[in-house]
Design a protein around this motif. Structure first.
Motif, mmCIF file in Angstrom:
data_model
loop_
_atom_site.group_PDB
_atom_site.id
_atom_site.type_symbol
_atom_site.label_atom_id
_atom_site.label_comp_id
_atom_site.label_asym_id
_atom_site.label_seq_id
_atom_site.Cartn_x
_atom_site.Cartn_y
_atom_site.Cartn_z
ATOM 1 N N UNK A 103 9.733 -25.111 18.685
ATOM 2 C CA UNK A 103 8.606 -25.661 18.781
ATOM 3 C C UNK A 103 7.787 -26.121 17.034
ATOM 4 N N UNK A 104 7.658 -24.333 16.591
ATOM 5 C CA UNK A 104 6.563 -24.393 14.971
ATOM 6 C C UNK A 104 7.107 -24.731 13.946
ATOM 7 N N UNK A 105 8.174 -24.296 13.649
ATOM 8 C CA UNK A 105 8.889 -24.299 12.437
ATOM 9 C C UNK A 105 9.320 -25.552 11.999
ATOM 10 N N UNK A 106 9.962 -25.599 11.960
ATOM 11 C CA UNK A 106 10.726 -27.169 11.440
ATOM 12 C C UNK A 106 9.402 -28.620 11.904
ATOM 13 N N UNK A 107 8.751 -27.889 12.383
ATOM 14 C CA UNK A 107 7.679 -29.293 12.205
ATOM 15 C C UNK A 107 6.352 -28.993 11.758
ATOM 16 N N UNK A 108 6.309 -28.188 11.405
ATOM 17 C CA UNK A 108 4.970 -27.760 11.540
ATOM 18 C C UNK A 108 4.293 -26.629 10.349
ATOM 19 N N UNK A 109 5.265 -25.570 9.872
ATOM 20 C CA UNK A 109 4.719 -24.522 8.871
ATOM 21 C C UNK A 109 4.502 -24.006 7.567
ATOM 22 N N UNK A 110 5.903 -25.654 6.607
ATOM 23 C CA UNK A 110 5.701 -26.127 5.619
ATOM 24 C C UNK A 110 4.109 -26.636 5.268
ATOM 25 N N UNK A 134 4.302 -29.435 30.094
ATOM 26 C CA UNK A 134 4.118 -30.443 28.745
ATOM 27 C C UNK A 134 5.957 -30.418 28.249
ATOM 28 N N UNK A 135 6.481 -29.393 28.261
ATOM 29 C CA UNK A 135 7.820 -29.608 27.504
ATOM 30 C C UNK A 135 8.902 -30.179 28.334
ATOM 31 N N UNK A 136 7.896 -30.024 30.323
ATOM 32 C CA UNK A 136 9.901 -30.185 30.928
ATOM 33 C C UNK A 136 9.292 -31.899 31.587
ATOM 34 N N UNK A 176 3.162 -32.539 20.831
ATOM 35 C CA UNK A 176 4.309 -32.003 21.771
ATOM 36 C C UNK A 176 5.523 -32.767 22.355
ATOM 37 N N UNK A 177 5.190 -33.899 21.781
ATOM 38 C CA UNK A 177 6.332 -35.844 21.536
ATOM 39 C C UNK A 177 7.730 -34.534 20.335
ATOM 40 N N UNK A 227 -2.225 -17.131 15.843
ATOM 41 C CA UNK A 227 -2.533 -15.818 16.886
ATOM 42 C C UNK A 227 -1.510 -16.338 18.340
ATOM 43 N N UNK A 228 -0.582 -14.865 18.654
ATOM 44 C CA UNK A 228 0.015 -15.991 19.185
ATOM 45 C C UNK A 228 0.020 -16.550 20.613
ATOM 46 N N UNK A 229 -1.155 -15.672 20.946
ATOM 47 C CA UNK A 229 -1.935 -16.545 22.484
ATOM 48 C C UNK A 229 -2.309 -17.927 22.302
ATOM 49 N N UNK A 230 -2.701 -18.187 20.887
ATOM 50 C CA UNK A 230 -3.112 -19.476 20.785
ATOM 51 C C UNK A 230 -1.878 -20.971 20.108
ATOM 52 N N UNK A 231 -1.222 -20.102 20.311
ATOM 53 C CA UNK A 231 -0.652 -21.445 19.465
ATOM 54 C C UNK A 231 0.442 -22.240 20.234
ATOM 55 N N UNK A 232 0.749 -21.865 21.367
ATOM 56 C CA UNK A 232 0.554 -23.312 21.978
ATOM 57 C C UNK A 232 0.085 -24.079 22.395
ATOM 58 N N UNK A 233 -1.430 -24.000 22.275
ATOM 59 C CA UNK A 233 -2.540 -24.845 22.422
ATOM 60 C C UNK A 233 -2.378 -25.339 20.925
ATOM 61 N N UNK A 234 -2.152 -24.925 19.483
ATOM 62 C CA UNK A 234 -2.138 -25.112 18.579
ATOM 63 C C UNK A 234 -1.152 -26.408 18.621
#
Length: 341
Positions: A69-76, A155-157, A123-124, A109-116
């Motif tokens: 979900x995160x790395x391909x879209x925003x890590x760089x 949300x991803x459902x 999400x889209x 922070x692992x517990x805030x990554x989904x919110x980030x």
């Protein structure tokens, strides 16, 4: 596309059901939370196909969250360096401030990554990636998704793919993460929990996996009476329920490697074949079990009030009792104190 959550009971064949949905023709992603279940699912897939087919992907939740979900879209763009599994410091950064989601070294922070992911408007794109790479998404242990992670799951459902979530509400013993009061009451009441799925247009199925193959009639009735958690058996099978009230029997059980001893915590200190109540979740190879109760729980058990335990304790006891295919021994921990190192 079918979108469904199946509420299962212990021993009803959740893994078998998930594996039965896999084929060589359908691109499928399986997400689970605990390492125990990841290992169990991996073994089951290999048993079915002889290998992990290229069209089937098995991931732990945080591998999915960060790696898919995160790395391909925003890590760089965000220049981050992996996950931090410690609790964030109590700083009142606004929701839109990236310092809220990453530590000074650049770890998220692992517990805030989904919110980030939500706050950054990803999400889209995550839903599009699911649609691009997979025809079906299967989520095991859905009852352990909490905090922002549960919101992300709903949300991803909405992605244009088959969605199947499987779990047992009363086996909620761990949380993927917590962040303050976010979904803090999610697991308080099952009907409210079911409504969250229904509101997300996910069909609620309480029939498909409503009976246990592992637990026989006697044990299901025992759990229903003492924990007030309804569970029914496929087989009219009698099981022996034994109250351990003598040191002699406790000593024999301690030395019997064929009987797993299940403790509330620190099982490794008792020098025997053992596990903790909650950590035994996902274990399907036990036959006879000995559930060891602390002083308070033992008193409640004797008085027929074990169901009055706090929800997390009751759930862990449900996990422990429902590991048994054969006999169940119920013992007070005072009979095992001499063995504790």
């Amino acid at each position: 596309m079918d979108k469904r959550v199946i509420f299962a009971v212990a021993g009803s064949g959740k893994t078998t059901h998930l594996i039965s949905r896999l084929s060589l023709e359908k691109r499928a992603l399986i997400i689970t939370y605990t390492e125990n279940n990841h290992s169990h699912l991996r073994t089951s897939i290999i048993k079915k196909f002889g290998t992990i087919p290229s069209n089937i992907t098995l991931m732990t939740y945080f591998a999915f969250l960060h790696g898919f979900c995160y790395r391909p879209l925003m890590q760089r763009q965000a220049n981050t360096k992996g996950l931090n599994f410690r609790r964030p410091p109590q700083r009142n950064f606004p929701l839109t401030d990236r310092r809220r989601y990453r530590d000074p070294s650049g770890r998220l922070y692992h517990n805030r990554l989904a919110k980030f992911i939500e706050i950054e408007g990803l999400l889209p794109a995550v839903r599009s990636r699911i649609e691009r790479f997979y025809d079906a998404v299967y989520v095991d242990e859905v009852q352990d998704f909490a905090g922002h992670d549960f919101n992300l799951l709903l949300a991803i459902s909405a992605a244009d793919a088959e969605m199947l979530f499987v779990g047992d509400f009363f086996q909620h013993t761990f949380d993927t993460s917590r962040d303050g009061s976010v979904n803090g009451t999610l697991h308080n009441e099952i009907s409210a929990y079911e409504r969250r799925f229904a509101q997300a247009k996910i069909n609620v199925d309480k029939e498909t996996l409503s009976k246990s193959w592992r637990c026989g009639t006697t044990l299901c009735e025992f759990i229903s009476v003492h924990l007030q958690i309804k569970i029914y058996a496929h087989e009219d099978r009698l099981s022996e329920i034994v109250n351990v009230e003598s040191q002699e029997l406790a000593d024999r059980l301690h030395g019997d490697s064929a009987v797993v001893k299940l403790f509330y915590e620190q099982h490794y200190k008792y020098g025997c074949h053992s596990q903790n109540w909650g950590a035994s979740k996902g274990q399907d190879h036990y036959n006879d079990v000995c559930v060891v109760l602390g002083a308070k729980a033992w008193k409640q058990y004797q008085e027929g009030k074990l169901h009055e335990s706090v929800a997390k304790t009751r759930n862990k006891l449900y996990v422990a009792f429902s590991r048994a295919r054969g006999a169940v021994y119920v013992a007070p921990d005072r009979l095992f104190k001499a063995y504790k190192s």
